[in-house]
Design a protein around this motif. Structure first.
Motif, mmCIF file in Angstrom:
data_model
loop_
_atom_site.group_PDB
_atom_site.id
_atom_site.type_symbol
_atom_site.label_atom_id
_atom_site.label_comp_id
_atom_site.label_asym_id
_atom_site.label_seq_id
_atom_site.Cartn_x
_atom_site.Cartn_y
_atom_site.Cartn_z
ATOM 1 N N MET A 1 0.881 -1.308 0.030
ATOM 2 C CA MET A 1 -0.041 -0.112 0.180
ATOM 3 C C MET A 1 0.809 1.407 -0.178
ATOM 4 O O MET A 1 1.706 1.365 0.894
ATOM 5 C CB MET A 1 -0.964 -0.030 1.356
ATOM 6 N N HIS A 2 0.811 1.979 -1.170
ATOM 7 C CA HIS A 2 1.682 3.233 -1.224
ATOM 8 C C HIS A 2 1.103 4.246 -0.171
ATOM 9 O O HIS A 2 0.025 4.605 0.180
ATOM 10 C CB HIS A 2 1.587 3.702 -2.725
ATOM 11 N N CYS A 3 2.118 5.078 0.086
ATOM 12 C CA CYS A 3 1.848 6.262 1.026
ATOM 13 C C CYS A 3 1.099 7.262 0.371
ATOM 14 O O CYS A 3 1.612 7.524 -0.976
ATOM 15 C CB CYS A 3 3.011 6.914 1.677
ATOM 16 N N PRO A 4 0.035 7.717 0.798
ATOM 17 C CA PRO A 4 -0.859 8.785 -0.050
ATOM 18 C C PRO A 4 0.197 10.232 -0.172
ATOM 19 O O PRO A 4 -0.264 11.366 -0.863
ATOM 20 C CB PRO A 4 -2.039 9.041 0.583
ATOM 21 N N PHE A 5 0.897 10.246 0.686
ATOM 22 C CA PHE A 5 1.627 11.800 0.999
ATOM 23 C C PHE A 5 2.835 11.826 0.374
ATOM 24 O O PHE A 5 3.064 12.725 -0.564
ATOM 25 C CB PHE A 5 1.889 11.966 2.742
ATOM 26 N N CYS A 6 3.740 10.764 0.431
ATOM 27 C CA CYS A 6 5.018 10.839 -0.343
ATOM 28 C C CYS A 6 5.224 9.636 -1.354
ATOM 29 O O CYS A 6 6.325 9.659 -2.127
ATOM 30 C CB CYS A 6 6.014 10.628 0.527
ATOM 31 N N ASP A 7 4.029 8.612 -1.605
ATOM 32 C CA ASP A 7 4.217 7.732 -2.458
ATOM 33 C C ASP A 7 5.257 6.523 -2.280
ATOM 34 O O ASP A 7 5.248 5.831 -3.060
ATOM 35 C CB ASP A 7 4.478 8.334 -3.954
ATOM 36 N N ALA A 8 5.742 6.883 -0.939
ATOM 37 C CA ALA A 8 6.699 5.459 -0.764
ATOM 38 C C ALA A 8 6.098 4.305 -0.811
ATOM 39 O O ALA A 8 4.686 4.096 -0.492
ATOM 40 C CB ALA A 8 7.363 5.809 0.800
ATOM 41 N N GLU A 9 6.753 3.151 -0.907
ATOM 42 C CA GLU A 9 6.194 1.810 -0.928
ATOM 43 C C GLU A 9 5.992 1.189 0.301
ATOM 44 O O GLU A 9 4.894 0.258 0.384
ATOM 45 C CB GLU A 9 6.984 0.969 -1.990
ATOM 46 N N ASP A 10 6.708 1.510 1.540
ATOM 47 C CA ASP A 10 6.767 0.829 2.520
ATOM 48 C C ASP A 10 5.720 1.523 3.577
ATOM 49 O O ASP A 10 6.213 2.555 4.052
ATOM 50 C CB ASP A 10 8.244 0.690 3.141
ATOM 51 N N THR A 11 4.534 0.922 3.947
ATOM 52 C CA THR A 11 4.015 1.569 5.036
ATOM 53 C C THR A 11 3.837 0.298 5.863
ATOM 54 O O THR A 11 3.445 -0.937 5.499
ATOM 55 C CB THR A 11 2.662 2.205 4.642
ATOM 56 N N ARG A 12 3.531 0.502 7.253
ATOM 57 C CA ARG A 12 3.260 -0.551 8.197
ATOM 58 C C ARG A 12 1.907 -0.268 8.920
ATOM 59 O O ARG A 12 1.384 0.838 8.893
ATOM 60 C CB ARG A 12 4.329 -0.739 9.024
ATOM 61 N N VAL A 13 1.189 -1.402 9.233
ATOM 62 C CA VAL A 13 -0.018 -1.438 9.858
ATOM 63 C C VAL A 13 0.299 -1.252 11.240
ATOM 64 O O VAL A 13 0.967 -1.983 11.961
ATOM 65 C CB VAL A 13 -0.712 -2.460 9.820
ATOM 66 N N VAL A 14 -0.204 -0.068 11.848
ATOM 67 C CA VAL A 14 -0.170 0.230 13.396
ATOM 68 C C VAL A 14 -1.325 -0.064 14.164
ATOM 69 O O VAL A 14 -1.212 -0.360 15.484
ATOM 70 C CB VAL A 14 0.237 1.787 13.520
ATOM 71 N N ARG B 1 0.687 9.322 8.765
ATOM 72 C CA ARG B 1 -0.660 8.098 9.020
ATOM 73 C C ARG B 1 -1.784 8.075 8.227
ATOM 74 O O ARG B 1 -2.178 9.491 7.780
ATOM 75 C CB ARG B 1 -0.958 8.089 10.396
ATOM 76 N N PHE B 2 -2.257 7.097 7.773
ATOM 77 C CA PHE B 2 -3.432 7.145 6.832
ATOM 78 C C PHE B 2 -4.372 5.989 7.237
ATOM 79 O O PHE B 2 -3.751 5.101 7.811
ATOM 80 C CB PHE B 2 -3.209 7.307 5.429
ATOM 81 N N THR B 3 -5.587 5.796 6.729
ATOM 82 C CA THR B 3 -6.425 4.522 6.919
ATOM 83 C C THR B 3 -6.757 3.968 5.849
ATOM 84 O O THR B 3 -7.048 4.550 4.815
ATOM 85 C CB THR B 3 -7.660 5.222 7.827
ATOM 86 N N THR B 4 -6.973 2.764 5.871
ATOM 87 C CA THR B 4 -7.482 1.852 4.806
ATOM 88 C C THR B 4 -8.597 0.999 5.249
ATOM 89 O O THR B 4 -8.568 0.673 6.541
ATOM 90 C CB THR B 4 -6.589 1.030 4.080
ATOM 91 N N TYR B 5 -9.435 0.579 4.519
ATOM 92 C CA TYR B 5 -10.581 -0.089 4.807
ATOM 93 C C TYR B 5 -10.581 -1.429 3.894
ATOM 94 O O TYR B 5 -10.419 -1.421 2.626
ATOM 95 C CB TYR B 5 -11.960 0.251 4.615
ATOM 96 N N GLU B 6 -10.697 -2.655 4.448
ATOM 97 C CA GLU B 6 -10.815 -4.038 3.600
ATOM 98 C C GLU B 6 -12.154 -4.310 3.856
ATOM 99 O O GLU B 6 -12.817 -4.610 4.921
ATOM 100 C CB GLU B 6 -9.669 -4.899 4.255
ATOM 101 N N ARG C 1 -2.424 3.130 9.072
ATOM 102 C CA ARG C 1 -1.014 2.589 8.531
ATOM 103 C C ARG C 1 0.049 3.683 8.551
ATOM 104 O O ARG C 1 -0.612 4.970 8.645
ATOM 105 C CB ARG C 1 -1.252 2.305 7.039
ATOM 106 N N GLU C 2 1.120 3.451 8.802
ATOM 107 C CA GLU C 2 2.264 4.576 9.067
ATOM 108 C C GLU C 2 3.287 4.628 8.056
ATOM 109 O O GLU C 2 3.827 3.179 7.624
ATOM 110 C CB GLU C 2 2.755 4.398 10.397
#
Ligand SMILES: [Zn+2]
Length: 149
Positions: free
Chosen positions: A1-14, A37-42, A29-30
């Motif tokens: 899951m890409h970061c929506p702020f900087c588009d980095a590939e590595d985000t981790r679930v907190v 941090r941002f939120t995803t829904y599955e 996710r962070e």
């Protein structure tokens, strides 16, 4: 899951928790890069199904609707994008009327759309739907077409 702020590939679930009455999982996710941090829904994919006249049930397929319409519009002067837009409309109607719809309903939605796009394509498609062929509406359309209206 890409970061929506900087588009980095590595985000981790907190944090993970059940949401929407158990039908979804909410994850915080962070980003490892920028720390945002941002939120995803599955969610479960909605199981939209089509009941055919013989009683069998199949998953709804926009691709199948498109193939059915493509046959009807073959060689017709149809504006670019009109068919894709029609198929999208049918998919939205299917979702609104789901989770189970009938193949006859789909046929009628396609007919309504085709009538606005191309009359010959409309009649070709209508002839596939035997429950519609023979109705007065169909006979009138056919008569009007033969008169070269
Ligand atoms: Zn980031």
């Amino acid at each position: 899951m890409h970061c929506p702020f900087c588009d980095a590939e590595d985000t981790r679930v907190v944090d993970s928790r059940s949401a929407e009455g158990g039908s979804a999982i909410r994850r915080r996710r962070e980003c490892e890069e920028c720390g945002n941090r941002f939120t995803t829904y599955e969610r479960r994919e909605s199981a939209l199904v089509v009941r055919k006249r013989n009683g069998s049930v199949q998953p709804f397929s926009a691709a199948k609707v498109l193939r059915g319409v493509s046959y009807a519009i073959a060689d017709r002067p149809v504006p670019p994008g009109a068919v894709e837009s029609l198929v999208r409309d049918v998919e939205i109607l299917a979702q609104e009327n789901g989770p189970e719809i009938t193949s006859d309903q789909i046929g009628r939605w396609v007919l309504e759309g085709l009538r606005r796009i191309d009359r010959v394509a409309y009649l070709r498609f209508a002839s596939v739907y035997k429950s519609f062929a023979g109705t007065r509406e169909f006979q009138e359309e056919l008569a009007a077409l033969e008169e070269g209206e």
